[in-house]
Design a protein around this motif. Structure first.
Motif, short mmCIF file in Angstrom:
data_model
loop_
_atom_site.label_atom_id
_atom_site.label_comp_id
_atom_site.label_asym_id
_atom_site.label_seq_id
_atom_site.Cartn_x
_atom_site.Cartn_y
_atom_site.Cartn_z
N GLU A 163 39.89 34.60 39.48
CA GLU A 163 39.43 33.84 40.64
C GLU A 163 39.73 32.36 40.45
O GLU A 163 39.40 31.79 39.40
N GLU B 24 43.21 28.27 47.95
CA GLU B 24 41.78 28.39 48.26
C GLU B 24 40.95 28.67 47.01
O GLU B 24 41.21 29.62 46.27
N LYS C 250 39.47 32.43 45.81
CA LYS C 250 40.37 33.57 46.07
C LYS C 250 40.86 34.14 44.75
O LYS C 250 41.05 33.42 43.77
N LYS C 251 41.07 35.45 44.72
CA LYS C 251 41.47 36.15 43.50
C LYS C 251 42.95 36.49 43.54
O LYS C 251 43.50 36.86 44.58
N TYR C 252 43.59 36.38 42.36
CA TYR C 252 45.02 36.63 42.25
C TYR C 252 45.35 37.34 40.95
O TYR C 252 44.65 37.20 39.93
N ASP D 214 48.94 37.75 45.38
CA ASP D 214 47.91 38.45 46.15
C ASP D 214 48.04 39.95 45.91
O ASP D 214 49.13 40.52 46.04
#
Length: 349
Positions: free
Chosen positions: A73, A85, A88-90, A142
Motif C-alpha cells: 500500500e 494515490e 492504493k495497493k500495487y 495494478d
C-alpha cells in the motif's frame, strides 16, 4: 519498523528494528500488505545454488530482508512523485537495474549485474520488512481484484511462468505443451497458459498430491515421471515427442527426463533453480535440432503484458496459504523439503 533479516546465511532469520525509510525524489514508500515466499528465497537464505557434483555458486547475503514478491500500500511519496494515490495497493516489479548500463537501456534491466542491480528482496531490502522503498512509480502495477495474498506472486513466479511460456512460444490451443512442476509455480504457469494461449497443458511431477491439485486446476493430463511407463505415455500424449517443454523445477532429474521427450525441432525451457547438472550428448543436440533455453524471471515489458491479464481478471486465481511473517523460518524449511503443495505468502499483521 520491524524487519526479518538474514544476519548470516543458513542461520535463522532474525527480527530486527530498523528506521523506516523516507522516500525522496522519485521514490515511493509502500507498506507490505503481503509478500509471496518463493523457492529462490531458500537459495538466497542458504547462500548458494547447487551446480552439481559438489560445486556451488555462492550467493552471500548479509543484513538483508528478502521478499521480492511484494504487494503493498502506498503510504509516502518523494517530492517528485505526482498522480499517485496514497492508500492504493500495487504489485511491485522487483527486478530493478542500475538504469545506466547498456543492458538496462536495452529494456532488459532484469539482467543487470549482481553488483549493480537494485533488485528488491535480492540486493535491496524487500517484503520481509514492514515497509519497502520503490525507486519509481513505474515499477508499481495494478492487480485489479486479485486477492491480496496472491497478488505479489505475479512479480516473480507469475512473471517467470509467463516469460518462460513466451520463450517456448506454443501454438494457441496446443494442449501437448508439457509443464514440469505441479508446485506453486507450475500451478500459476498452468493458469497463465490457459489465459495467454488457451492451453490446458500436460503437467509432470513426482508428487501425486500435487498432481491431483494440477488436475483439478485444469491440466489436460497429469503424469508422475517416476511411475513405470511415464515416458512412453508422454510420447503417446504428444504424438511422438514434445514440441515444447517448460521446466519450472530445474533439477538434474527433471531436465534429464524431460529433455529426452523432445521431438526434432523441439524446445526445452529451463527456469527452475533446484540445481544439479546434466550430460548433454552434443551430436544429438544437432541431429535433433533441439533448443535448450535458460530464462531468468522476466522483463519490465513482460511484466506490463502479464499485469494487463491480471488486472482484467483473465487469469484464474490459485489458492494461497497466508501465514504471519514471524513463521518465516518454518516456511523456508517447509519449502526446502517440498512440504508446501502450492503458493504461500506472509503478512505483517
Amino acid at each position: 519498523m520491524k524487519s526479518y533479516k538474514i544476519i548470516e546465511n543458513g542461520k535463522p532469520i532474525e527480527q530486527v528494528e530498523i528506521e523506516k525509510p523516507i522516500p525522496v525524489g522519485d521514490e515511493i514508500l509502500v507498506k507490505t500488505v503481503s509478500c509471496g515466499v518463493c523457492h529462490s528465497d531458500v537459495h538466497i537464505y542458504e547462500g548458494f545454488f547447487d551446480l552439481g557434483g559438489g560445486a556451488k555458486l555462492p550467493t552471500p547475503a548479509k543484513d538483508l530482508a528478502m521478499g521480492h514478491e511484494v504487494f503493498g500500500e502506498v503510504v509516502e511519496l518523494g517530492e517528485n512523485v505526482k498522480d499517485l494515490e496514497i492508500g492504493k495497493k500495487y504489485v511491485v516489479y522487483p527486478w530493478i537495474g542500475c538504469s545506466d548500463c547498456e543492458i538496462c537501456e536495452s529494456g532488459n534491466e532484469h539482467y543487470c549485474g549482481i553488483t549493480t542491480n537494485r533488485n528488491i528482496g535480492i540486493t535491496r531490502d524487500g517484503g520481509y520488512g514492514e515497509y519497502v522503498l520503490v525507486p519509481d512509480k513505474k515499477y508499481l502495477f495494478d492487480a485489479g481484484d486479485t486477492p491480496d495474498d496472491l497478488a505479489g506472486s505475479y512479480a516473480c513466479r507469475g512473471l517467470t511462468a509467463y516469460s518462460a511460456l513466451k520463450k517456448a512460444n506454443p501454438e494457441k490451443g496446443d494442449n501437448s505443451l508439457i509443464i514440469v512442476s505441479a508446485g506453486g509455480l507450475g500451478l500459476l504457469a498452468l493458469k497463465i497458459a490457459k489465459a495467454a494461449y488457451d492451453i490446458n497443458p500436460i503437467i509432470v511431477d513426482i508428487d501425486d498430491e500435487k498432481l491431483e491439485l494440477a488436475k483439478k486446476a485444469g491440466a489436460s493430463e497429469v503424469i508422475n515421471s517416476t511411475h513405470e511407463g511415464a515416458f512412453e505415455k508422454l510420447f503417446e500424449l504428444t504424438g511422438g515427442g514434445a514440441k515444447y517443454v517448460v521446466d519450472y523445477v530445474g533439477a538434474q532429474a527433471s531436465v534429464s527426463f524431460g529433455y529426452n521427450l523432445l521431438r526434432r525441432g523441439g524446445i526445452y525451457v529451463v527456469t527452475g533453480l533446484f540445481g544439479g547438472s546434466m550430460n548433454l550428448q552434443l551430436p544429438m543436440l544437432t541431429i535433433g535440432a533441439r533448443s535448450l533455453v535458460g530464462t531468468y524471471v522476466g522483463s519490465y515489458q513482460e511484466m506490463k503484458e502479464l499485469m494487463e491479464l491480471v488486472k482484467d481478471g483473465k487469469i484464474d486465481p490459485v489458492p494461497v496459504e497466508s501465514k504471519p511473517v514471524k513463521e518465516i523460518n518454518g516456511i523456508l524449511d517447509d519449502l526446502k523439503n517440498g512440504k508446501v503443495p502450492g503458493l504461500v505468502s506472509i503478512s505483517h499483521n
